[in-house]
Design an enzyme around this catalytic site. Sequence first.
Site, mmCIF file in Angstrom:
data_model
loop_
_atom_site.group_PDB
_atom_site.id
_atom_site.type_symbol
_atom_site.label_atom_id
_atom_site.label_comp_id
_atom_site.label_asym_id
_atom_site.label_seq_id
_atom_site.Cartn_x
_atom_site.Cartn_y
_atom_site.Cartn_z
ATOM 1 N N ARG A 15 44.631 44.801 -3.912
ATOM 2 C CA ARG A 15 44.201 43.365 -4.362
ATOM 3 C C ARG A 15 44.193 42.133 -3.651
ATOM 4 N NH1 ARG A 15 47.398 43.499 -10.012
ATOM 5 N NH2 ARG A 15 48.633 45.093 -8.992
ATOM 6 N N TYR A 367 48.118 9.195 28.177
ATOM 7 C CA TYR A 367 48.779 10.558 28.374
ATOM 8 C C TYR A 367 49.612 10.482 29.323
ATOM 9 C CZ TYR A 367 49.335 15.468 29.852
ATOM 10 O OH TYR A 367 49.842 16.602 30.140
#
Length: 458
Positions: A15, A367
């Site tokens: 199922r 960064y």
Amino acid sequence: MPLSIVILAAGQGKRMNSDLPKVLQPLATRPLLKHVIDCAHTLDAAAIHVVYGHGGEAVPQALQDEPVSWVLQAEQLGTGHAVMQAVSAAGTIPDDHLVLVLYGDVPLIRRETLSALVAQAGPEAMSVLTLMLDDPTGYGRVVRDAAGGVARIVEQKDAGAEELKLREVNTGIMAIPARRLRGWLSALRNDNAQGEYYLTDVVAAAAADKVQVNALVAPTVAEVLGINDKVQLAQVEAEHRRQQAEALMRAGATVVDPARLDVRGKVSVGRDVYIDINVILAGEVRLGDGVKIGPNSVIRDCDIGAGTEVFANCVLEEAVTGPACRIGPFARLRPLAQLAKDVHVGNFVEIKKSRLGIGSKANHLSYIGDAEVGAGVNIGAGTITCNYDGVNKWVTQIGDGAFIGSGTMLVAPVKIGANATIGAGSTITREAAPDKLTLERSRQATVEHWKRPEKKKK
Ligand code: UD1
Ligand code: CA
């Protein structure tokens, strides 16, 4: 008695409508079976055997680092047959052991309940974990004798009308003395409605042999919930979420909305931690005293120092922050980002494998990768450590008190001296001297007689 645990995990899980075997479906990102194995490990068992079958080697492969022994049930001929695979393999489970049977698809089972169940079994007694349900449909029913003892368990499909009315059901979890179990299993038959070897039939066998069968009613429903489809999976996920949030609240954290906090791992909190909505805490996370986590943040495997505030929409992974840092909104800390005390990391700043010293700030759009940043450094908006040449990663070193002007490219390997100032817009490729201004910028010019082109009128 020494304990051997057998976890049944061979069933198909039709199922689920999924290519992934049922017991590998994720609950809080870990396979269902992993939750059961983790719980089993808390019980101090001599051995843990996992019976697998459907899905084949995918199941043991996915969990290959688990210290369990894997037992193949090639054909799924029933729960009794499954336990037999573990019990009958020569020498796997000594006669003087107690066998505790768990299900790989019942992930929220609690250690306390299992200890209580085990305590009710012994060399001449077995115990069954049961549950009282208003709607017992689908479950095996617990049939008690006149004295209130458990006489047998009858499966839904084999039950008569009176038995179907019984509200006490079998959760499937049992503790059975090994020596007795071996005999009962070998006598199992499959002449029932499903043509299977039912583990549940050992209950009647025990009763016939005058072995005491004790029933322990599960203290909570959640811990015995089995999972058959994605709807139940989500229900159990919600229950897990609720339990984890509750544990943090009991430890003193303020959780703004427990339904909107997901704990997917081990989290420890200091005093007066505050967690806003839609937060995911994964892996091992430690939140120090007074830490505040803003909404929509994802934090995995991090150590967040006392008094640090993480503002909205941050993603932090494998980072360590000192106390009193301010992070975000919209900041990203990647693995091996290490912030000392009082560091500020602002919006759209990404930090990877870098150390920032006490009081340093990178407040906007930067960064910083593979960098050693000293204390009291100011990194201006738009600064980028150009750390990668396509093959190698190079280190940027920035000394204490340096001031990096906005829009600076630091082409690594490169070193910025202590208290150096870098003029905005520079591309720095060589060492910048300490205490001095360094800039790399072409001279600004004004073109006197230049005119903008004009559109011709038609
Ligand atoms: C079983 C019990 C039932 C109980 C119910 C609780 C039996 C005969 N019935 O029924 O009394 O109320 O659980 O959910 O035991 N499995 C194997 N190999 C097999 C068959 C099953 O490993 O050959 C595993 C499944 O993966 C699962 C567990 O055993 O984890 C239970 O199997 P399932 O088919 O769900 O049992 P039920 O028929 O629901
Ligand atoms: Ca330039």
